[in-house]
Write an enzyme that holds these catalytic residues in place. Structure first.
Site, PDB file in Angstrom:
ATOM      1  CB  CYS A 107     -45.094 189.431 -18.312  1.00 26.01           C
ATOM      2  SG  CYS A 107     -44.309 190.919 -17.686  1.00 26.01           S
ATOM      3  CE  LYS A 146     -54.047 188.257 -19.016  1.00 22.77           C
ATOM      4  NZ  LYS A 146     -52.866 189.130 -19.180  1.00 22.77           N
TER       5      LYS A 146
END
Ligand code: FMN
Length: 323
Positions: A107, A146
């Site tokens: 993010c 991720k």
């Protein structure tokens, strides 16, 4: 390389904040079956206290939680930072019976990074190792990560992939951009290839897959094990039809699919008690790419954006013509 998380060459509907909530995912499973894995958008690990259990279940969605197959095929994504209650939350996720944790290390948002979370963790491999190991030690279920390629560059990328392997990630999704690239430049797939070379666990490729052809090219060019699709999935939620069945639709079929998808989605939203204003906002957000490639797609998108009510939005969508 083998894993029971997903079949080789499989496709994952990416986590997307503000989009991939349970109602959107339910619509996907009903109208657009064929995705091998779905993902929840991230849930932030709190810095104090904990979520009530029902909040965790609500985030996954009752239907996904109660269906053992979907519980095991949905990435429950968390986003944490060095001072957050990671171990407590992971233990709680396990107790509740959620089967798959995915850790968000990509993010780019300023707020998240200011707290040391998301892609900021790629700067500090020592802290990253501590967090990833602590999740692995306290969670028996499926555990994946991720990542973006790095913060400013890919200088630590291979070390990061090795670290995640050693700390117990079972599969790693690589979004082929650094944090500083945001979305400004195309994803660099060579980093996915690099990860495949150094990783003992399967690598999922991600970034700029807009079509089934792109997905197949990514598998071939990078050697990645599976593919994750984000904006391309918003554009074509029925992507599996193209990917697995080789369907090449005409614009009128494309428009019909979009109409059907959006009407089922809106029905579900209304049935869940969402108010008119919330639904209008949500419809604008989930239609960001869905009219791409239609002859008058851009104009239709603009009309939806300017609409003030659900009925207006559906008048535009259902009355759209292709010439
Ligand atoms: C609206 C939006 C929300 C996103 N939210 C998340 C998220 O919650 N967690 C995450 O790991 N990535 C998130 N991403 C990143 C995507 O999962 C994906 O890594 C990125 O968009 C690159 O893939 P694409 O080129 O197929 O879009 C988000 C992307 C978009 C466009």
């Amino acid at each position: 390389m083998k894993t029971d998380l997903i079949k080789a060459g499989g496709i994952i509907f990416a986590p997307m904040e503000g989009v991939t909530d349970p109602i959107y995912r339910e619509t996907v499973t009903e109208v657009c079956p064929g995705w091998d894995v779905l993902a929840c958008d991230f849930l932030r690990v709190p810095n104090a206290g904990h979520y009530p259990k029902k909040h965790l279940i609500k985030h996954l969605g009752e239907r996904f939680y109660n269906d053992p197959d979907w519980n095991a095929r949905t990435m429950f994504q968390i986003l944490t930072s060095p001072n957050a209650y990671t171990v407590e939350m992971v233990k709680q996720i396990q107790e509740v019976g959620i089967k798959w944790i995915d850790l968000n290390l990509g993010c780019p948002s300023n707020t998240v990074c200011k707290n040391g979370g998301g892609s900021f963790l790629l700067k500090d491999l020592f802290t990253l190792e501590r967090i990833v190991s602590s999740i692995r030690k306290n969670f028996n279920g499926r555990f994946t990560c991720k990542v973006r390629v790095g913060w400013a560059d890919g200088g630590q990328f291979s070390d990061t992939i090795k670290l995640l392997n050693d700390a117990g990630a079972e599969m790693i999704t690589v979004h082929g951009r650094t944090r500083e690239m945001m979305y400004k430049e195309p994803a660099r797939w060579h980093w996915i290839e690099e990860a495949v070379k150094v990783s003992q666990v399967p690598i999922v490729g991600n970034g700029d897959v807009w079509s089934a052809l792109d997905a197949k090219r990514m598998l071939k060019d990078t050697g990645c094990y599976a593919v994750m699709v984000a904006r391309g999935a918003l554009k074509t939620p029925w992507f599996p039809m193209h990917y697995y069945e080789g369907v090449q639709e005409t614009p009128d079929v494309r428009l019909m699919m979009a109409q059907k998808f959006l009407s089922v989605y809106a029905e579900k939203m209304l049935a869940s008690g969402v108010h008119e204003k919330g639904l209008v906002k949500q419809l604008k957000s989930v239609t960001r790419f869905i009219f791409d490639e239609l002859p008058e797609g851009e104009a239709l998108r603009r009309k939806v954006l300017l609409s003030q009510s659900t009925s207006n939005i559906f008048n535009e969508i259902n009355g759209a013509s292709l010439c």
